[in-house]
Scaffold this motif. Structure first.
Motif, PDB file in Angstrom:
ATOM      1  N   GLY B 139       0.815  -1.215   0.000  1.00 42.24           N
ATOM      2  CA  GLY B 139       0.000   0.000   0.000  1.00 42.24           C
ATOM      3  C   GLY B 139       0.845   1.259   0.000  1.00 42.24           C
ATOM      4  O   GLY B 139       0.539   2.226  -0.692  1.00 42.24           O
ATOM      5  N   MET B 140       1.935   1.233   0.762  1.00 44.91           N
ATOM      6  CA  MET B 140       2.828   2.391   0.815  1.00 44.91           C
ATOM      7  C   MET B 140       3.495   2.614  -0.537  1.00 44.91           C
ATOM      8  O   MET B 140       3.597   3.737  -1.007  1.00 44.91           O
ATOM      9  N   ARG B 141       3.926   1.502  -1.138  1.00 46.12           N
ATOM     10  CA  ARG B 141       4.578   1.604  -2.447  1.00 46.12           C
ATOM     11  C   ARG B 141       3.622   2.197  -3.477  1.00 46.12           C
ATOM     12  O   ARG B 141       4.000   3.025  -4.296  1.00 46.12           O
ATOM     13  N   GLN B 142       2.373   1.751  -3.399  1.00 51.28           N
ATOM     14  CA  GLN B 142       1.357   2.245  -4.308  1.00 51.28           C
ATOM     15  C   GLN B 142       1.232   3.772  -4.168  1.00 51.28           C
ATOM     16  O   GLN B 142       1.107   4.489  -5.151  1.00 51.28           O
ATOM     17  N   VAL B 144       3.603   5.808  -3.066  1.00 53.87           N
ATOM     18  CA  VAL B 144       4.807   6.443  -3.610  1.00 53.87           C
ATOM     19  C   VAL B 144       4.676   6.547  -5.130  1.00 53.87           C
ATOM     20  O   VAL B 144       4.978   7.585  -5.731  1.00 53.87           O
ATOM     21  N   GLY B 145       4.179   5.476  -5.752  1.00 50.07           N
ATOM     22  CA  GLY B 145       3.966   5.479  -7.205  1.00 50.07           C
ATOM     23  C   GLY B 145       2.977   6.558  -7.618  1.00 50.07           C
ATOM     24  O   GLY B 145       3.170   7.253  -8.622  1.00 50.07           O
ATOM     25  N   LEU B 146       1.939   6.706  -6.834  1.00 52.76           N
ATOM     26  CA  LEU B 146       0.923   7.719  -7.114  1.00 52.76           C
ATOM     27  C   LEU B 146       1.529   9.116  -6.965  1.00 52.76           C
ATOM     28  O   LEU B 146       1.306  10.003  -7.794  1.00 52.76           O
ATOM     29  N   ALA B 147       2.344   9.283  -5.912  1.00 52.94           N
ATOM     30  CA  ALA B 147       3.012  10.568  -5.689  1.00 52.94           C
ATOM     31  C   ALA B 147       3.886  10.911  -6.884  1.00 52.94           C
ATOM     32  O   ALA B 147       3.929  12.059  -7.332  1.00 52.94           O
ATOM     33  N   ASP B 148       4.572   9.895  -7.425  1.00 57.98           N
ATOM     34  CA  ASP B 148       5.430  10.092  -8.588  1.00 57.98           C
ATOM     35  C   ASP B 148       4.603  10.555  -9.787  1.00 57.98           C
ATOM     36  O   ASP B 148       5.002  11.455 -10.519  1.00 57.98           O
ATOM     37  N   ALA B 149       3.416   9.952  -9.948  1.00 59.45           N
ATOM     38  CA  ALA B 149       2.569  10.314 -11.086  1.00 59.45           C
ATOM     39  C   ALA B 149       2.077  11.760 -10.989  1.00 59.45           C
ATOM     40  O   ALA B 149       1.805  12.390 -11.998  1.00 59.45           O
ATOM     41  N   LEU B 150       1.974  12.286  -9.767  1.00 58.48           N
ATOM     42  CA  LEU B 150       1.458  13.646  -9.583  1.00 58.48           C
ATOM     43  C   LEU B 150       2.556  14.691  -9.502  1.00 58.48           C
ATOM     44  O   LEU B 150       2.295  15.889  -9.555  1.00 58.48           O
ATOM     45  N   LEU B 151       3.793  14.216  -9.369  1.00 55.44           N
ATOM     46  CA  LEU B 151       4.915  15.084  -9.007  1.00 55.44           C
ATOM     47  C   LEU B 151       5.059  16.319  -9.896  1.00 55.44           C
ATOM     48  O   LEU B 151       5.171  17.430  -9.397  1.00 55.44           O
ATOM     49  N   HIS B 152       5.026  16.117 -11.200  1.00 54.88           N
ATOM     50  CA  HIS B 152       5.284  17.240 -12.107  1.00 54.88           C
ATOM     51  C   HIS B 152       3.985  17.902 -12.552  1.00 54.88           C
ATOM     52  O   HIS B 152       3.963  18.596 -13.560  1.00 54.88           O
ATOM     53  N   ASP B 153       2.929  17.677 -11.795  1.00 54.72           N
ATOM     54  CA  ASP B 153       1.644  18.318 -12.015  1.00 54.72           C
ATOM     55  C   ASP B 153       1.166  18.175 -13.467  1.00 54.72           C
ATOM     56  O   ASP B 153       0.846  19.159 -14.127  1.00 54.72           O
ATOM     57  N   PRO B 154       1.120  16.939 -13.975  1.00 60.52           N
ATOM     58  CA  PRO B 154       0.784  16.740 -15.392  1.00 60.52           C
ATOM     59  C   PRO B 154      -0.716  16.938 -15.630  1.00 60.52           C
ATOM     60  O   PRO B 154      -1.512  16.660 -14.750  1.00 60.52           O
ATOM     61  N   PRO B 155      -1.058  17.417 -16.825  1.00 59.77           N
ATOM     62  CA  PRO B 155      -2.483  17.583 -17.120  1.00 59.77           C
ATOM     63  C   PRO B 155      -3.235  16.256 -17.213  1.00 59.77           C
ATOM     64  O   PRO B 155      -4.429  16.208 -16.940  1.00 59.77           O
ATOM     65  N   VAL B 156      -2.548  15.202 -17.628  1.00 56.22           N
ATOM     66  CA  VAL B 156      -3.214  13.908 -17.761  1.00 56.22           C
ATOM     67  C   VAL B 156      -2.519  12.869 -16.886  1.00 56.22           C
ATOM     68  O   VAL B 156      -1.295  12.770 -16.892  1.00 56.22           O
ATOM     69  N   ILE B 157      -3.307  12.123 -16.140  1.00 53.41           N
ATOM     70  CA  ILE B 157      -2.734  11.106 -15.252  1.00 53.41           C
ATOM     71  C   ILE B 157      -3.341   9.750 -15.590  1.00 53.41           C
ATOM     72  O   ILE B 157      -4.564   9.607 -15.679  1.00 53.41           O
ATOM     73  N   PHE B 158      -2.468   8.775 -15.800  1.00 57.60           N
ATOM     74  CA  PHE B 158      -2.921   7.417 -16.079  1.00 57.60           C
ATOM     75  C   PHE B 158      -2.686   6.540 -14.855  1.00 57.60           C
ATOM     76  O   PHE B 158      -1.570   6.478 -14.348  1.00 57.60           O
ATOM     77  N   LEU B 159      -3.706   5.881 -14.396  1.00 55.71           N
ATOM     78  CA  LEU B 159      -3.566   5.001 -13.238  1.00 55.71           C
ATOM     79  C   LEU B 159      -4.073   3.613 -13.627  1.00 55.71           C
ATOM     80  O   LEU B 159      -5.236   3.448 -13.976  1.00 55.71           O
ATOM     81  N   ASP B 160      -3.168   2.645 -13.588  1.00 53.99           N
ATOM     82  CA  ASP B 160      -3.553   1.282 -13.950  1.00 53.99           C
ATOM     83  C   ASP B 160      -3.888   0.525 -12.667  1.00 53.99           C
ATOM     84  O   ASP B 160      -2.991   0.233 -11.880  1.00 53.99           O
ATOM     85  N   GLU B 161      -5.140   0.238 -12.458  1.00 57.47           N
ATOM     86  CA  GLU B 161      -5.613  -0.452 -11.248  1.00 57.47           C
ATOM     87  C   GLU B 161      -5.072   0.208  -9.976  1.00 57.47           C
ATOM     88  O   GLU B 161      -4.342  -0.415  -9.205  1.00 57.47           O
ATOM     89  N   PRO B 162      -5.451   1.467  -9.746  1.00 54.13           N
ATOM     90  CA  PRO B 162      -4.795   2.207  -8.664  1.00 54.13           C
ATOM     91  C   PRO B 162      -5.087   1.691  -7.254  1.00 54.13           C
ATOM     92  O   PRO B 162      -4.299   1.945  -6.349  1.00 54.13           O
ATOM     93  N   THR B 163      -6.156   0.985  -7.035  1.00 56.34           N
ATOM     94  CA  THR B 163      -6.469   0.593  -5.655  1.00 56.34           C
ATOM     95  C   THR B 163      -6.167  -0.871  -5.372  1.00 56.34           C
ATOM     96  O   THR B 163      -6.452  -1.369  -4.289  1.00 56.34           O
ATOM     97  N   ILE B 164      -5.559  -1.544  -6.348  1.00 61.46           N
ATOM     98  CA  ILE B 164      -5.277  -2.964  -6.159  1.00 61.46           C
ATOM     99  C   ILE B 164      -4.243  -3.130  -5.041  1.00 61.46           C
ATOM    100  O   ILE B 164      -3.274  -2.394  -4.952  1.00 61.46           O
ATOM    101  N   GLY B 165      -4.490  -4.061  -4.152  1.00 59.01           N
ATOM    102  CA  GLY B 165      -3.532  -4.350  -3.085  1.00 59.01           C
ATOM    103  C   GLY B 165      -3.597  -3.407  -1.899  1.00 59.01           C
ATOM    104  O   GLY B 165      -2.754  -3.470  -1.020  1.00 59.01           O
ATOM    105  N   LEU B 166      -4.567  -2.501  -1.879  1.00 61.77           N
ATOM    106  CA  LEU B 166      -4.672  -1.580  -0.745  1.00 61.77           C
ATOM    107  C   LEU B 166      -5.702  -2.109   0.247  1.00 61.77           C
ATOM    108  O   LEU B 166      -6.592  -2.870  -0.102  1.00 61.77           O
ATOM    109  N   ASP B 167      -5.579  -1.660   1.504  1.00 64.27           N
ATOM    110  CA  ASP B 167      -6.581  -2.066   2.485  1.00 64.27           C
ATOM    111  C   ASP B 167      -7.795  -1.133   2.378  1.00 64.27           C
ATOM    112  O   ASP B 167      -7.727  -0.082   1.747  1.00 64.27           O
ATOM    113  N   PRO B 168      -8.921  -1.514   2.960  1.00 58.97           N
ATOM    114  CA  PRO B 168     -10.164  -0.754   2.748  1.00 58.97           C
ATOM    115  C   PRO B 168     -10.051   0.740   3.066  1.00 58.97           C
ATOM    116  O   PRO B 168     -10.606   1.567   2.348  1.00 58.97           O
TER     117      PRO B 168
END
Lengths: 238, 316
Positions: B139-142, B144-168
């Motif tokens: 969950g933590m790694r997920q 960090v990956g999400l933080a990386d995707a948002l880092l440069h404030d991109p107009p378009v963000i692609f998330l492949d199965e973003p909630t997989i492996g996370l707790d409720p």
């Protein structure tokens, strides 16, 4: 260029975090140290580090594949290649960054051997020019070996396969080059002689920096780096 | 923001996606687009093509106004991408990793510091930002990956199965985050969880077997399925005359009748042309029957999903 430097820095740091790199470093220094201890101070002979320098490429044939095998294979296996290649990074920058990072680690490895001329200088004056040309030769050999390893690492996501293929190619051109050439006739013999890494390197430890041989190392390194870029580009299409 | 036309991609002889055409991230679709489908539907392949990781065999795709094939670098500068497995370098600390990624996006040191701070807060990395990534949980790694995707404030963000492996709890937080992202970014996410897509997306594209089966707003899709849905009515009276009378109503296609302690439980299937509840009520009162229950069985997106994927697999 900035991107290359960023990647170089990451690669160098990654090497220092990898246990394999430390094993390689230790094995390299122990092996070269043994040879230095046994060969450099023989009674009745001139003290010389030449044997050590002559043998180091053979040690490198064994350790270089271990250093390079994870470079790209690991990126494929863990999937980090996907985040890299969707950031504004092109294939050439990636290959160059990986290459420079590993080359710098190799320089660190070589720095450990500076002890040998240093020890010798305690007992007399050393030939600085000879030491310099030997080190330049080693740097060129190391660069080529890393480029070959990097190429094979780009071909597979299996580190072991990458290491074995690198080892095979390096061994053929370092250990067997002369022997292969001596068994052939005519043009093939000349071509094989020119491909013998040992023969090209020999010149440097004799104290000669000949552009002929520098060009051989530089161009063959560039060729393997270029192949690496092409393999990376090709992989995208599968 | 995302335009896809006739996109096709094969892996060997296996067709991963087949002639996909859609457009997303405009006024009509809203900013959060869900790409919904079972495993192997071609979701990841589509995302990999749109993020310039793989070229398509044929077709055109553009993201943020640039062609993903011919202007790949322009696209890559404008997207954030979280791959399915959230691949990261285990030996790096989360903060180091984010700085490394920021440098790849050519962000200067002050910008990078500010950006790392911003994503640290947004993705709740505070507790483990200085720990090696290799020691982090899935969950933590997920995150960090999400933080990386948002880092440069991109107009378009692609998330492949973003909630997989996370707790409720993390799933709920992540969904909230994605909904907030929709204010300033176009988010394209893939999922096989209907409930999730129904909750957070403004537009849903349903894919299976590499083809688009349906698309529209989540409510619209539900409506489309429930329009042809069943009406359950319990009526007291002579069952044969009830069934024949109900069948004669306009729009009714089929009626099933079941006896239940003196009542007739009718399952009425209509063609979806209009609401027949009023007609049923009038009929009952005209005939002097009694009515004790009438409800519409609203099909969920889930039913739709199961139905279409079942159709897909039988078609093969």
């Amino acid at each position: 260029m900035n991107t290359v430097l960023t990647l170089t820095k990451r690669e160098l740091t990654a090497q220092f975090f990898s246990p394999i790199a430390y094993v390689v470093l230790v094995v390299f220094l122990v092996l070269s140290g043994i040879i230095f201890g046994m060969e450099s101070f023989k009674p009745g002979e001139e003290a010389s580090a030449r044997t050590v320098f002559a043998v180091v490429p053979y040690i490198l044939v064994l350790v270089a594949p271990l250093l390079t095998m994870r470079l790209l294979s690991d990126e494929f296996r863990t999937g980090t290649i996907e985040t890299l290649m969707t950031a504004p990074v092109n294939e050439a920058e990636l290959i160059l960054g990986k290459f420079l990072g590993s080359l710098l680690f190799f320089v660190v490895m070589l720095a450990g051997t500076l002890l040998y001329p240093l020890i010798m200088s305690l007992y007399g004056s050393i030939d600085v020019g000879l030491a310099l040309s030997s080190y330049i030769g080693l740097l060129l050999v190391g660069g080529l070996f890393i480029a070959v390893g990097l190429f094979f690492s780009a071909c597979t996501q299996n580190q072991i396969i990458a290491a074995i293929c690198t080892l095979a190619v390096l061994a053929v051109f370092t250990f067997l080059g002369d022997w292969l050439a001596s068994n052939q006739e005519g043009t093939l013999r000349v071509v094989l002689q020119h491909l013998s890494i040992r023969a090209h390197y020999e010149v440097f430890i004799r104290g000669l920096i000949d552009s002929n041989h520098v060009v051989f190392f530089v161009t063959s390194t560039a060729l393997f780096l270029f192949f690496g870029v092409k393999v990376l580009e090709f992989r995208r299409w599968r | 923001m995302i335009e896809v036309k006739n996109l096709t991609k094969h892996y060997g002889s296996n067709r991963a996606i087949d002639n996909l055409t859609f457009s997303a991230g405009s006024e009509s679709t809203g900013n959060i687009i869900g790409f919904l489908g079972p495993n192997g539907a071609g979701k990841s392949t589509t995302i990999r093509i749109l993020t310039c990781f793989q070229p398509a065999d044929s077709g055109v795709a553009s993201v943020a106004g640039y062609n993903v094939f011919s202007q790949s670098m322009d696209v890559r500068r404008r997207i954030g991408y979280l791959p399915e497995s959230a691949p990261l370098y285990g030996e790096m600390r989360a903060r180091e990793y984010l700085h490394f990624r920021g440098k790849l996006h050519r962000m200067a040191k002050p910008d990078r510091d500010a950006a790392v701070k911003r994503v640290t807060e947004r993705c709740w990395l505070g507790d483990f930002i200085d720990r090696p990534i290799g020691q982090l949980s899935k969950g933590m790694r997920q995150r960090v990956g999400l933080a990386d995707a948002l880092l440069h404030d991109p107009p378009v963000i692609f998330l492949d199965e973003p909630t997989i492996g996370l707790d409720p709890v993390q799933i709920r937080e992540t969904r909230k985050l994605i909904r907030n992202l929709g204010d300033h970014h176009v988010v394209f996410l893939s999922s096989h969880i209907l409930h999730e897509v129904e909750q957070i997306c403004t537009h849903v594209i349903v894919v299976a077997g590499g083809r688009i089966l349906a698309s529209g707003a989540p409510a619209e899709l539900s409506e489309r399925i429930s329009a042809g849905s069943r009406l359950i009515a319990e009526i007291k009276g002579d069952s044969e005359s009830i069934v024949s009378a109900v069948k004669s109503l306009s729009g009714v296609e089929n009626v099933d009748c079941e006896r239940l302690d003196g009542w007739n439980r009718l399952a009425i299937e209509s063609n979806g042309a209009g609401d027949i509840r009023e007609d049923v009520f009038k009929l009952v009162s005209d005939k002097g029957w009694s009515l004790r229950e009438m409800r519409r069985e609203v099909a969920s997106l889930e039913d739709f999903f199961i139905k279409i994927t079942a159709e897909q697999s039988t078609a093969r």
